[in-house]
Scaffold this motif. Structure first.
Motif, mmCIF file in Angstrom:
data_model
loop_
_atom_site.group_PDB
_atom_site.id
_atom_site.type_symbol
_atom_site.label_atom_id
_atom_site.label_comp_id
_atom_site.label_asym_id
_atom_site.label_seq_id
_atom_site.Cartn_x
_atom_site.Cartn_y
_atom_site.Cartn_z
ATOM 1 N N ARG A 155 0.855 -1.187 0.000
ATOM 2 C CA ARG A 155 0.000 0.000 0.000
ATOM 3 C C ARG A 155 0.888 1.233 0.000
ATOM 4 N NH1 ARG A 155 -1.929 3.490 3.764
ATOM 5 N NH2 ARG A 155 -3.911 4.444 3.304
ATOM 6 N N THR A 156 0.640 2.115 -0.939
ATOM 7 C CA THR A 156 1.398 3.354 -1.051
ATOM 8 C C THR A 156 0.873 4.370 -0.039
ATOM 9 O OG1 THR A 156 1.713 2.926 -3.393
ATOM 10 C CG2 THR A 156 2.081 5.172 -2.670
ATOM 11 N N ALA A 157 1.782 5.075 0.592
ATOM 12 C CA ALA A 157 1.387 6.101 1.563
ATOM 13 C C ALA A 157 0.475 7.125 0.904
ATOM 14 C CB ALA A 157 2.632 6.789 2.127
ATOM 15 N N GLU A 158 -0.515 7.587 1.644
ATOM 16 C CA GLU A 158 -1.496 8.527 1.098
ATOM 17 C C GLU A 158 -0.836 9.771 0.523
ATOM 18 O OE1 GLU A 158 -4.119 9.235 4.368
ATOM 19 O OE2 GLU A 158 -5.130 7.320 4.117
ATOM 20 N N ALA A 159 0.213 10.255 1.158
ATOM 21 C CA ALA A 159 0.895 11.469 0.686
ATOM 22 C C ALA A 159 1.592 11.245 -0.649
ATOM 23 C CB ALA A 159 1.907 11.929 1.723
ATOM 24 N N ASP A 160 1.871 9.989 -0.998
ATOM 25 C CA ASP A 160 2.571 9.683 -2.249
ATOM 26 C C ASP A 160 1.639 9.414 -3.424
ATOM 27 O OD1 ASP A 160 4.963 9.989 -0.945
ATOM 28 O OD2 ASP A 160 5.181 7.850 -0.507
ATOM 29 N N VAL A 161 0.334 9.375 -3.189
ATOM 30 C CA VAL A 161 -0.629 9.168 -4.266
ATOM 31 C C VAL A 161 -1.025 10.550 -4.787
ATOM 32 C CG1 VAL A 161 -2.857 8.189 -4.938
ATOM 33 C CG2 VAL A 161 -1.450 7.037 -3.215
ATOM 34 N N ILE A 162 -0.535 10.880 -5.972
ATOM 35 C CA ILE A 162 -0.747 12.207 -6.550
ATOM 36 C C ILE A 162 -2.025 12.193 -7.385
ATOM 37 C CG2 ILE A 162 0.196 13.966 -8.099
ATOM 38 C CD1 ILE A 162 2.992 12.751 -7.349
ATOM 39 N N CYS A 163 -2.960 13.033 -7.021
ATOM 40 C CA CYS A 163 -4.220 13.155 -7.756
ATOM 41 C C CYS A 163 -4.372 14.606 -8.202
ATOM 42 C CB CYS A 163 -5.396 12.729 -6.885
ATOM 43 S SG CYS A 163 -5.435 10.972 -6.574
ATOM 44 N N ASP A 164 -3.964 14.867 -9.449
ATOM 45 C CA ASP A 164 -4.052 16.223 -9.981
ATOM 46 C C ASP A 164 -4.693 16.256 -11.362
ATOM 47 O OD1 ASP A 164 -2.072 15.125 -11.532
ATOM 48 O OD2 ASP A 164 -0.513 16.561 -10.953
ATOM 49 N N GLY A 165 -5.359 15.168 -11.744
ATOM 50 C CA GLY A 165 -6.021 15.110 -13.039
ATOM 51 C C GLY A 165 -5.124 14.671 -14.178
ATOM 52 N N THR A 166 -3.848 14.356 -13.898
ATOM 53 C CA THR A 166 -2.940 13.850 -14.930
ATOM 54 C C THR A 166 -2.581 12.400 -14.625
ATOM 55 O OG1 THR A 166 -0.948 14.588 -13.774
ATOM 56 C CG2 THR A 166 -1.942 16.131 -15.340
ATOM 57 N N ARG A 167 -2.270 11.639 -15.669
ATOM 58 C CA ARG A 167 -1.912 10.229 -15.495
ATOM 59 C C ARG A 167 -0.562 10.129 -14.794
ATOM 60 N NH1 ARG A 167 -3.886 5.596 -16.194
ATOM 61 N NH2 ARG A 167 -5.675 6.337 -17.339
ATOM 62 N N GLN A 168 -0.508 9.295 -13.766
ATOM 63 C CA GLN A 168 0.698 9.072 -12.978
ATOM 64 C C GLN A 168 1.199 7.648 -13.219
ATOM 65 O OE1 GLN A 168 1.992 11.586 -11.010
ATOM 66 N NE2 GLN A 168 0.345 12.844 -11.823
ATOM 67 N N HIS A 169 2.510 7.454 -13.159
ATOM 68 C CA HIS A 169 3.117 6.129 -13.324
ATOM 69 C C HIS A 169 3.936 5.829 -12.081
ATOM 70 C CE1 HIS A 169 1.923 6.028 -17.536
ATOM 71 N NE2 HIS A 169 2.312 7.288 -17.598
ATOM 72 N N ARG A 170 3.767 4.630 -11.544
ATOM 73 C CA ARG A 170 4.492 4.216 -10.350
ATOM 74 C C ARG A 170 5.023 2.803 -10.538
ATOM 75 N NH1 ARG A 170 3.376 6.859 -5.448
ATOM 76 N NH2 ARG A 170 5.181 5.620 -4.906
ATOM 77 N N ARG A 171 6.150 2.518 -9.933
ATOM 78 C CA ARG A 171 6.674 1.156 -9.851
ATOM 79 C C ARG A 171 6.580 0.766 -8.379
ATOM 80 N NH1 ARG A 171 11.790 -0.678 -12.957
ATOM 81 N NH2 ARG A 171 10.143 -1.092 -14.437
ATOM 82 N N ILE A 172 5.771 -0.241 -8.110
ATOM 83 C CA ILE A 172 5.510 -0.687 -6.754
ATOM 84 C C ILE A 172 6.238 -2.015 -6.530
ATOM 85 C CG2 ILE A 172 3.714 -1.319 -5.091
ATOM 86 C CD1 ILE A 172 3.440 1.562 -6.126
#
Length: 153
Positions: free
Chosen positions: A90-107
């Motif tokens: 689970r990714t920390a809430e502060a690290d989940v970026i929600c600004d209307g643009t597509r985000q890419h993460r490697r978990i």
């Protein structure tokens, strides 16, 4: 009766004048982006075979509430069905970026039981959730074979 007809004609005329204004307002304020999540590649870490790297892309609109990104992987040993590798991250809430643009993460998902088996089928699941939103979550799941990834230094 004549007053009713005149009132209807006047009301309809005003409504006709207001319709273009409403359409212009709706065009100026587009609907917020909906939350979506997509699983991309997943590979076993060649140095630590109990870890798998999962690439995830997600899109969510700006929100007052924090979001959560969770990725889980499950894999049965094809030769021993009682042996199951399972892990979630689970990714920390502060690290989940929600600004209307597509985000890419490697978990990185650590198996809590046994090492991941290269080439065996696994079930991958990714979820972006927001308790205060409607709908409350977006998810993606797929079955994939886990290859061993390239060695990184």
């Amino acid at each position: 009766m004549q007053r009713w007809i005149i009132l209807t004609v006047v009301t309809t005329a005003f409504a006709g004048l207001a319709a273009p204004a409403r359409a212009a307002q709706e065009a100026a304020d587009p609907a917020p982006a909906t939350t979506s999540v997509t699983l991309d590649d997943a590979t076993i870490d060649p140095k630590i075979p109990s870890r798998v790297r999962v690439d995830v892309s997600y899109l969510c609109s700006v929100a007052d509430d924090a979001r959560s990104l969770t990725v889980s992987v499950e894999q049965k040993d094809p030769e021993d069905t009682s042996s199951v590798a399972f892990g979630s991250s689970r990714t920390a809430e502060a690290d989940v970026i929600c600004d209307g643009t597509r985000q890419h993460r490697r978990i990185v998902v650590q198996s809590k039981t046994i090492n991941w088996i290269p080439g065996a089928d696994a079930v991958l699941t990714a979820t972006v959730s927001d308790i205060g939103a409607a709908p409350q979550a977006a998810a993606d799941a797929k079955r994939a074979k886990l290859p061993t990834g390239p060695t990184t230094t």
